[in-house]
Design a protein around this motif. Structure first.
Motif, PDB file in Angstrom:
ATOM      1  N   SER A 246      -3.990  15.098 -13.121  1.00  0.00           N
ATOM      2  CA  SER A 246      -2.900  14.649 -12.334  1.00  0.00           C
ATOM      3  C   SER A 246      -2.582  15.012 -11.036  1.00  0.00           C
ATOM      4  N   GLY A 247      -2.926  16.126 -10.863  1.00  0.00           N
ATOM      5  CA  GLY A 247      -2.697  17.193  -9.550  1.00  0.00           C
ATOM      6  C   GLY A 247      -3.804  16.533  -8.343  1.00  0.00           C
ATOM      7  N   ILE A 248      -5.109  16.234  -8.909  1.00  0.00           N
ATOM      8  CA  ILE A 248      -6.069  15.728  -8.338  1.00  0.00           C
ATOM      9  C   ILE A 248      -5.782  14.566  -7.736  1.00  0.00           C
ATOM     10  N   ALA A 249      -5.516  13.496  -8.873  1.00  0.00           N
ATOM     11  CA  ALA A 249      -5.281  11.971  -8.828  1.00  0.00           C
ATOM     12  C   ALA A 249      -4.056  11.781  -7.821  1.00  0.00           C
ATOM     13  N   ASN A 250      -2.926  12.752  -7.806  1.00  0.00           N
ATOM     14  CA  ASN A 250      -1.690  12.511  -6.614  1.00  0.00           C
ATOM     15  C   ASN A 250      -2.127  13.093  -5.480  1.00  0.00           C
TER      16      ASN A 250
END
Length: 63
Positions: A6-10
């Motif tokens: 989720s951190g990468i995607a955000n």
């Protein structure tokens, strides 16, 4: 490999398609290495780096 999906995607919106290609939910709070291992993980990281225009020069090992 330690950063949650989720951190990468955000952080990099364009990576969402890469995660979908590898059947990984973009909202996952698990690290990449918890979803895939070995060659599959290497392929995912390579795809992500190509997508965001990154390399080992700009990323720390274990990221």
């Amino acid at each position: 490999m330690e950063m949650p999906v989720s951190g990468i995607a955000n952080s990099w919106d364009e990576t969402k398609e890469v995660f979908k290609k590898h059947d990984i939910p973009v909202g996952s709070n698990k690290a990449l290495k918890e979803h895939l291992q070995d060659k599959e993980l290497d392929l995912l990281i390579s795809d992500l780096n190509k997508t965001i225009g990154s390399s080992e020069v700009t990323c720390i090992k274990g990221g």
